[in-house]
Design a protein around this motif. Structure first.
Motif, mmCIF file in Angstrom:
data_model
loop_
_atom_site.group_PDB
_atom_site.id
_atom_site.type_symbol
_atom_site.label_atom_id
_atom_site.label_comp_id
_atom_site.label_asym_id
_atom_site.label_seq_id
_atom_site.Cartn_x
_atom_site.Cartn_y
_atom_site.Cartn_z
ATOM 1 N N THR A 40 43.033 39.683 50.277
ATOM 2 C CA THR A 40 42.115 40.137 49.231
ATOM 3 C C THR A 40 42.528 41.556 48.878
ATOM 4 O O THR A 40 42.628 42.428 49.746
ATOM 5 C CB THR A 40 40.664 40.105 49.726
ATOM 6 N N ILE A 41 42.802 41.764 47.590
ATOM 7 C CA ILE A 41 43.355 43.043 47.128
ATOM 8 C C ILE A 41 42.330 43.794 46.292
ATOM 9 O O ILE A 41 41.780 43.246 45.339
ATOM 10 C CB ILE A 41 44.636 42.768 46.304
ATOM 11 N N GLY A 42 42.075 45.036 46.663
ATOM 12 C CA GLY A 42 41.129 45.858 45.917
ATOM 13 C C GLY A 42 41.844 46.680 44.859
ATOM 14 O O GLY A 42 42.907 47.239 45.125
ATOM 15 N N VAL A 43 41.271 46.740 43.647
ATOM 16 C CA VAL A 43 41.883 47.518 42.558
ATOM 17 C C VAL A 43 40.779 48.158 41.722
ATOM 18 O O VAL A 43 39.607 47.798 41.834
ATOM 19 C CB VAL A 43 42.724 46.611 41.617
ATOM 20 N N GLN A 44 41.179 49.113 40.863
ATOM 21 C CA GLN A 44 40.235 49.607 39.859
ATOM 22 C C GLN A 44 40.385 48.718 38.629
ATOM 23 O O GLN A 44 41.492 48.473 38.147
ATOM 24 C CB GLN A 44 40.498 51.078 39.479
ATOM 25 N N ALA A 90 40.849 46.866 35.313
ATOM 26 C CA ALA A 90 41.635 47.048 34.074
ATOM 27 C C ALA A 90 42.804 48.024 34.190
ATOM 28 O O ALA A 90 43.467 48.322 33.203
ATOM 29 C CB ALA A 90 40.743 47.463 32.901
ATOM 30 N N THR A 91 43.075 48.514 35.393
ATOM 31 C CA THR A 91 44.258 49.365 35.577
ATOM 32 C C THR A 91 45.482 48.464 35.746
ATOM 33 O O THR A 91 45.343 47.246 35.923
ATOM 34 C CB THR A 91 44.116 50.240 36.838
ATOM 35 N N THR A 92 46.646 49.071 35.741
ATOM 36 C CA THR A 92 47.850 48.260 35.922
ATOM 37 C C THR A 92 47.875 47.634 37.321
ATOM 38 O O THR A 92 48.403 46.537 37.487
ATOM 39 C CB THR A 92 49.128 49.094 35.682
ATOM 40 N N GLY A 93 47.276 48.310 38.305
ATOM 41 C CA GLY A 93 47.168 47.707 39.640
ATOM 42 C C GLY A 93 46.423 46.381 39.567
ATOM 43 O O GLY A 93 46.795 45.404 40.228
ATOM 44 N N ASP A 94 45.370 46.348 38.762
ATOM 45 C CA ASP A 94 44.599 45.119 38.528
ATOM 46 C C ASP A 94 45.466 44.085 37.792
ATOM 47 O O ASP A 94 45.626 42.942 38.242
ATOM 48 C CB ASP A 94 43.346 45.466 37.711
ATOM 49 N N LEU A 95 46.076 44.507 36.685
ATOM 50 C CA LEU A 95 46.854 43.565 35.869
ATOM 51 C C LEU A 95 48.000 42.941 36.662
ATOM 52 O O LEU A 95 48.153 41.720 36.686
ATOM 53 C CB LEU A 95 47.418 44.281 34.632
ATOM 54 N N TYR A 96 48.803 43.776 37.345
ATOM 55 C CA TYR A 96 49.964 43.251 38.067
ATOM 56 C C TYR A 96 49.549 42.315 39.201
ATOM 57 O O TYR A 96 50.123 41.243 39.379
ATOM 58 C CB TYR A 96 50.820 44.379 38.664
ATOM 59 N N SER A 97 48.553 42.748 40.001
ATOM 60 C CA SER A 97 48.192 41.906 41.145
ATOM 61 C C SER A 97 47.503 40.622 40.673
ATOM 62 O O SER A 97 47.609 39.586 41.324
ATOM 63 C CB SER A 97 47.335 42.668 42.157
ATOM 64 N N THR A 98 46.844 40.699 39.525
ATOM 65 C CA THR A 98 46.247 39.481 38.980
ATOM 66 C C THR A 98 47.344 38.493 38.598
ATOM 67 O O THR A 98 47.299 37.314 38.968
ATOM 68 C CB THR A 98 45.367 39.805 37.751
ATOM 69 N N TRP A 99 48.346 38.994 37.882
ATOM 70 C CA TRP A 99 49.442 38.103 37.449
ATOM 71 C C TRP A 99 50.276 37.629 38.637
ATOM 72 O O TRP A 99 50.543 36.435 38.775
ATOM 73 C CB TRP A 99 50.381 38.840 36.471
ATOM 74 N N ASP A 100 50.705 38.595 39.483
ATOM 75 C CA ASP A 100 51.696 38.281 40.521
ATOM 76 C C ASP A 100 51.089 37.564 41.729
ATOM 77 O O ASP A 100 51.768 36.796 42.397
ATOM 78 C CB ASP A 100 52.362 39.563 41.047
ATOM 79 N N ILE A 101 49.833 37.880 42.041
ATOM 80 C CA ILE A 101 49.273 37.374 43.285
ATOM 81 C C ILE A 101 48.149 36.360 43.048
ATOM 82 O O ILE A 101 48.233 35.223 43.506
ATOM 83 C CB ILE A 101 48.801 38.560 44.169
#
Ligand code: ARG
Length: 254
Positions: free
Chosen positions: A142-146, A148-159
């Motif tokens: 389970t990955i925590g992100v802020q 709509a940030t790129t951390g959110d976008l990338y982990s949503t797509w990649d993981i």
């Protein structure tokens, strides 16, 4: 005679319309540069008392000064910055914002003024030791992100979309870090500078040595406001060329 009158009247209307167009304000409010940001991102922008301070606040102040404008900073959710620039409510979005192809469809970006790196924060005793561990078959972290940030976008797509894990989205990066401390998430993906600040403030956390993504930060301006983009970008380029931007970065990033 009547025809002549109508013709003159039409001409007068066209001329006054043209005059209006020429006098169109460059910024949302005459004489003011409104900066939209999300002050949850040290050292780029954070609160000190009631004031938004940090790298972006200082760069914006320097840009405003060059343009002879008064700077007003509006603090909002990160998710609202682009729409506020699109709607013309804010003049610039300055928020350690990464230039991405998706965002370029919505806003224009200035010249890049800094580099960001997406990193992974884990607890010191974490079983996650490299970025690759997040992509392992059956990893299911389970990955925590802020949000709509790129951390959110990338982990949503990649993981998440790849069925390799789940993404938990928080309004603030600091809340994602709290969730990591309390064991609600297994790691946090966020930009390196705020990551360092959060790890320094919280015991028992560390940043993985392997990087997730490297990106460019720039200021966002309304796509249809060419004049404003040129003004802001011109000022920023001067501030980069004369070393002001580097001086501001050095002040906050040792
Ligand atoms: N660089 C990342 C992005 O553009 C995170 C920026 C977050 N900025 C902030 N002020 N909260 O998505």
């Amino acid at each position: 005679m009547k025809k002549m009158f109508v013709l003159l009247l039409t001409l007068a209307m066209v001329l006054s319309l043209a005059a209006c167009g020429g006098g169109k304000k460059m910024t949302a409010e005459e004489g003011v540069l409104i900066m939209a940001t999300n002050a949850e991102f040290p050292p780029y922008e954070y609160m000190e008392g009631n004031e938004v301070v940090g790298i972006d606040a200082e760069i914006a102040a320097a840009i405003a000064e060059k343009l002879g404008l008064e700077l007003r900073i509006e603090n909002m959710e990160f998710d609202s910055i682009i729409s506020s620039v699109k709607e013309g409510k804010a003049d610039v979005g300055l928020a350690g914002m990464t230039v991405t192809p998706e965002r370029l469809e919505e806003v224009s970006f200035t010249t890049t003024y800094a580099t960001g790196v997406q990193v992974v924060i884990v607890t010191e005793d974490s079983a996650i030791t490299t970025v690759d561990d997040l992509f392992a078959d059956g990893a299911n972290h389970t990955i925590g992100v802020q949000l709509a940030t790129t951390g959110d976008l990338y982990s949503t797509w990649d993981i998440e979309d790849a069925g390799l894990g789940t993404v938990d989205r928080y309004n603030k990066g600091a809340d994602a870090v709290m969730a990591l401390k309390s064991g609600k998430v297994d790691c946090v993906i966020i930009d390196n500078e705020p990551a360092k600040a959060f790890v320094a403030e919280n015991e028992g956390l560390k940043i993985l040595d392997t990087e997730y993504a490297i990106e460019d930060y720039a200021a966002a301006v309304n796509k249809d406001n060419e004049e404003l983009l040129e003004a802001v970008d011109g000022a920023l380029q001067e501030l980069i060329a004369d070393g002001t931007v580097q001086k501001i970065l050095d002040k906050y990033i040792g």
